[in-house]
Design a protein around this motif. Structure first.
Motif, PDB file in Angstrom:
ATOM      1  N   TRP A 168      11.601 -15.855  51.016  1.00 32.32           N
ATOM      2  CA  TRP A 168      12.510 -16.440  50.047  1.00 32.32           C
ATOM      3  C   TRP A 168      13.787 -16.946  50.651  1.00 32.32           C
ATOM      4  CZ3 TRP A 168      15.478 -13.057  46.186  1.00 32.32           C
ATOM      5  CH2 TRP A 168      16.423 -13.838  45.483  1.00 32.32           C
ATOM      6  N   LEU A 169      14.243 -15.734  51.424  1.00 36.79           N
ATOM      7  CA  LEU A 169      15.490 -15.905  52.106  1.00 36.79           C
ATOM      8  C   LEU A 169      15.794 -16.888  53.014  1.00 36.79           C
ATOM      9  CD1 LEU A 169      17.084 -12.219  51.981  1.00 36.79           C
ATOM     10  CD2 LEU A 169      17.391 -14.032  50.180  1.00 36.79           C
ATOM     11  N   SER A 170      14.638 -16.789  54.025  1.00 40.46           N
ATOM     12  CA  SER A 170      14.554 -17.574  55.060  1.00 40.46           C
ATOM     13  C   SER A 170      14.321 -19.196  54.747  1.00 40.46           C
ATOM     14  CB  SER A 170      13.385 -17.409  56.211  1.00 40.46           C
ATOM     15  OG  SER A 170      12.157 -17.220  55.387  1.00 40.46           O
ATOM     16  N   THR A 171      13.550 -19.498  53.628  1.00 46.99           N
ATOM     17  CA  THR A 171      13.310 -20.682  53.247  1.00 46.99           C
ATOM     18  C   THR A 171      14.491 -21.335  52.549  1.00 46.99           C
ATOM     19  OG1 THR A 171      10.844 -20.084  52.805  1.00 46.99           O
ATOM     20  CG2 THR A 171      11.786 -22.198  51.678  1.00 46.99           C
ATOM     21  N   SER A 172      15.138 -20.555  51.737  1.00 42.21           N
ATOM     22  CA  SER A 172      16.356 -21.044  50.955  1.00 42.21           C
ATOM     23  C   SER A 172      17.298 -21.227  52.169  1.00 42.21           C
ATOM     24  CB  SER A 172      16.812 -19.908  50.249  1.00 42.21           C
ATOM     25  OG  SER A 172      15.942 -19.841  49.239  1.00 42.21           O
ATOM     26  N   ALA A 173      17.423 -20.544  53.259  1.00 39.58           N
ATOM     27  CA  ALA A 173      18.483 -20.610  54.266  1.00 39.58           C
ATOM     28  C   ALA A 173      18.285 -21.972  54.936  1.00 39.58           C
ATOM     29  CB  ALA A 173      18.509 -19.683  55.137  1.00 39.58           C
ATOM     30  N   ALA A 174      17.000 -22.347  55.213  1.00 36.08           N
ATOM     31  CA  ALA A 174      16.652 -23.392  55.749  1.00 36.08           C
ATOM     32  C   ALA A 174      16.904 -24.665  54.998  1.00 36.08           C
ATOM     33  CB  ALA A 174      14.998 -23.405  56.264  1.00 36.08           C
ATOM     34  N   CYS A 175      16.694 -24.459  53.631  1.00 40.06           N
ATOM     35  CA  CYS A 175      17.104 -25.702  52.925  1.00 40.06           C
ATOM     36  C   CYS A 175      18.497 -25.738  52.843  1.00 40.06           C
ATOM     37  CB  CYS A 175      16.556 -25.436  51.450  1.00 40.06           C
ATOM     38  SG  CYS A 175      16.791 -26.703  50.324  1.00 40.06           S
ATOM     39  N   ASP A 176      19.328 -24.800  52.793  1.00 36.67           N
ATOM     40  CA  ASP A 176      20.827 -25.149  52.807  1.00 36.67           C
ATOM     41  C   ASP A 176      21.415 -25.694  54.108  1.00 36.67           C
ATOM     42  OD1 ASP A 176      21.111 -24.030  50.139  1.00 36.67           O
ATOM     43  OD2 ASP A 176      21.479 -21.941  50.930  1.00 36.67           O
ATOM     44  N   ILE A 177      20.511 -25.226  55.203  1.00 42.08           N
ATOM     45  CA  ILE A 177      20.960 -25.944  56.603  1.00 42.08           C
ATOM     46  C   ILE A 177      20.777 -27.460  56.350  1.00 42.08           C
ATOM     47  CG2 ILE A 177      20.578 -25.900  58.882  1.00 42.08           C
ATOM     48  CD1 ILE A 177      19.992 -22.856  58.636  1.00 42.08           C
ATOM     49  N   VAL A 178      19.376 -27.593  56.001  1.00 38.76           N
ATOM     50  CA  VAL A 178      19.084 -29.036  56.128  1.00 38.76           C
ATOM     51  C   VAL A 178      20.099 -30.015  54.907  1.00 38.76           C
ATOM     52  CG1 VAL A 178      17.377 -30.594  55.361  1.00 38.76           C
ATOM     53  CG2 VAL A 178      16.733 -28.794  56.386  1.00 38.76           C
ATOM     54  N   MET A 183      24.128 -33.913  54.508  1.00 41.44           N
ATOM     55  CA  MET A 183      25.398 -34.355  53.888  1.00 41.44           C
ATOM     56  C   MET A 183      26.402 -34.609  54.658  1.00 41.44           C
ATOM     57  SD  MET A 183      24.942 -34.678  50.568  1.00 41.44           S
ATOM     58  CE  MET A 183      26.545 -34.930  49.826  1.00 41.44           C
ATOM     59  N   VAL A 184      26.554 -34.017  55.850  1.00 40.97           N
ATOM     60  CA  VAL A 184      27.713 -34.289  56.831  1.00 40.97           C
ATOM     61  C   VAL A 184      27.450 -35.463  57.326  1.00 40.97           C
ATOM     62  CG1 VAL A 184      28.894 -33.446  58.867  1.00 40.97           C
ATOM     63  CG2 VAL A 184      28.376 -31.919  57.002  1.00 40.97           C
ATOM     64  N   ILE A 185      26.122 -35.818  57.901  1.00 38.66           N
ATOM     65  CA  ILE A 185      25.893 -36.692  58.530  1.00 38.66           C
ATOM     66  C   ILE A 185      25.906 -38.044  57.747  1.00 38.66           C
ATOM     67  CG2 ILE A 185      24.078 -38.112  59.783  1.00 38.66           C
ATOM     68  CD1 ILE A 185      22.998 -35.529  60.788  1.00 38.66           C
ATOM     69  N   ILE A 186      25.461 -38.219  56.713  1.00 40.16           N
ATOM     70  CA  ILE A 186      25.548 -39.066  55.636  1.00 40.16           C
ATOM     71  C   ILE A 186      26.889 -39.470  55.330  1.00 40.16           C
ATOM     72  CG2 ILE A 186      24.914 -39.761  53.169  1.00 40.16           C
ATOM     73  CD1 ILE A 186      22.478 -38.217  53.336  1.00 40.16           C
ATOM     74  N   LEU A 187      27.803 -38.372  55.129  1.00 37.76           N
ATOM     75  CA  LEU A 187      29.038 -38.835  54.842  1.00 37.76           C
ATOM     76  C   LEU A 187      29.952 -39.316  55.915  1.00 37.76           C
ATOM     77  CD1 LEU A 187      29.821 -35.885  52.479  1.00 37.76           C
ATOM     78  CD2 LEU A 187      29.821 -38.123  51.703  1.00 37.76           C
ATOM     79  N   SER A 188      29.646 -38.789  57.000  1.00 40.13           N
ATOM     80  CA  SER A 188      30.486 -39.163  58.378  1.00 40.13           C
ATOM     81  C   SER A 188      30.250 -40.492  58.758  1.00 40.13           C
ATOM     82  CB  SER A 188      29.767 -38.342  59.431  1.00 40.13           C
ATOM     83  OG  SER A 188      30.142 -36.870  59.451  1.00 40.13           O
ATOM     84  N   GLN A 189      28.858 -41.113  58.061  1.00 43.16           N
ATOM     85  CA  GLN A 189      28.509 -42.426  58.511  1.00 43.16           C
ATOM     86  C   GLN A 189      29.194 -43.315  57.583  1.00 43.16           C
ATOM     87  OE1 GLN A 189      24.333 -42.338  57.952  1.00 43.16           O
ATOM     88  NE2 GLN A 189      23.811 -41.910  60.206  1.00 43.16           N
ATOM     89  N   ASN A 190      29.755 -42.947  56.518  1.00 44.15           N
ATOM     90  CA  ASN A 190      30.443 -43.622  55.680  1.00 44.15           C
ATOM     91  C   ASN A 190      32.073 -43.644  55.634  1.00 44.15           C
ATOM     92  OD1 ASN A 190      28.360 -44.959  53.541  1.00 44.15           O
ATOM     93  ND2 ASN A 190      27.703 -43.168  54.117  1.00 44.15           N
ATOM     94  N   ARG A 191      32.551 -43.189  56.828  1.00 47.04           N
ATOM     95  CA  ARG A 191      34.059 -42.960  56.967  1.00 47.04           C
ATOM     96  C   ARG A 191      34.446 -43.616  58.325  1.00 47.04           C
ATOM     97  NH1 ARG A 191      36.068 -39.137  60.330  1.00 47.04           N
ATOM     98  NH2 ARG A 191      37.929 -39.413  59.203  1.00 47.04           N
ATOM     99  N   GLY A 192      35.629 -43.633  58.521  1.00 45.04           N
ATOM    100  CA  GLY A 192      36.149 -44.156  59.791  1.00 45.04           C
ATOM    101  C   GLY A 192      36.255 -45.584  59.772  1.00 45.04           C
ATOM    102  N   THR A 193      35.976 -46.133  58.799  1.00 45.78           N
ATOM    103  CA  THR A 193      35.919 -47.855  58.781  1.00 45.78           C
ATOM    104  C   THR A 193      37.524 -48.325  58.815  1.00 45.78           C
ATOM    105  OG1 THR A 193      36.387 -48.006  56.287  1.00 45.78           O
ATOM    106  CG2 THR A 193      34.237 -47.880  57.357  1.00 45.78           C
TER     107      THR A 193
END
Length: 216
Positions: A168-178, A183-193
């Motif tokens: 439970w904890l390892s799968t949930s942690a992996a999900c949170d990391i993904v 989200m960081v990668i997606i948002l980073s691609q939409n800033r800095g224009t």
């Protein structure tokens, strides 16, 4: 195999951990009430499914707090002075295992939907959803195993459910990391224009918020 007799109970330390946990739960519940009120006040025109998610999670948290408070009254009120009560399971199988697994999965599935829309990648969204469902299933299995184990000692229960809890904890942690990484990668691609500094700053703040809440 561990038995209930293998665990010793130290009253002051055990009671202290319990009371701190109960106080923290009520403190976070108070913060949640404020957040739900602000949501109700600021976003009255949100889509129905978003409102159902917010108010549904709030309802689950109310139920969880009621169960935890019931345990607190039982241990510090009804059975005051009974040391062994602090090692008992009571409502923890439902309040900690099952409800936490369900609420966590709901939030993660919501992020799976957002990631799928923002990235336009169903595969990435499906991966997050799969991890969320798997973690939820393992969490519910942990609670059910704790309930049907017929043990009334938290240490013995922890030993008997170690496989389910670890999954439970390892799968949930992996999900949170993904989720956080995506989200960081997606948002980073939409800033800095540079076309709209205010928008870029807003996206930057969202990125930091995503890292602080999701990563931690």
């Amino acid at each position: 195999m561990i038995s209930e007799r293998d665990v010793s109970v130290h009253p002051p330390a055990t009671a202290g951990f319990h009371i701190v946990g109960y106080l923290l739960n009520w403190g976070f519940f108070g913060a949640l009430c404020v957040q739900v009120f602000l949501y109700y006040w600021a976003f009255p025109k949100d889509k129905l499914f978003l409102k159902l998610i917010v108010y549904g999670l709030f309802a689950l948290d109310i139920i969880q707090t009621a169960l935890i408070t019931s345990d607190a009254f039982l241990k510090f009120g009804t059975h005051f002075g009974n040391v062994t009560i602090f090692a008992s399971l009571k409502n923890l199988w439902l309040s900690v295992f099952v409800i936490n697994a369900i609420t966590g999965a709901i939030v993660q599935l919501f992020f799976a939907y957002r990631i799928s829309v923002l990235s336009k990648s169903r595969i990435l969204g499906a991966l997050v959803a799969l991890l969320a469902v798997a973690g939820c299933a393992a969490g519910i299995a942990s609670g059910v195993q704790a309930k049907i184990s017929k043990l009334n000692n938290l240490a013995a229960i922890a030993y008997s459910t170690r496989a389910e809890v670890s999954a439970w904890l390892s799968t949930s942690a992996a999900c949170d990391i993904v989720i956080t990484t995506s989200m960081v990668i997606i948002l980073s691609q939409n800033r800095g224009t540079g076309l709209n500094p205010e928008t870029d700053d807003a996206v930057k703040k969202i990125i930091w918020l995503t890292v602080e809440t999701g990563g931690l």
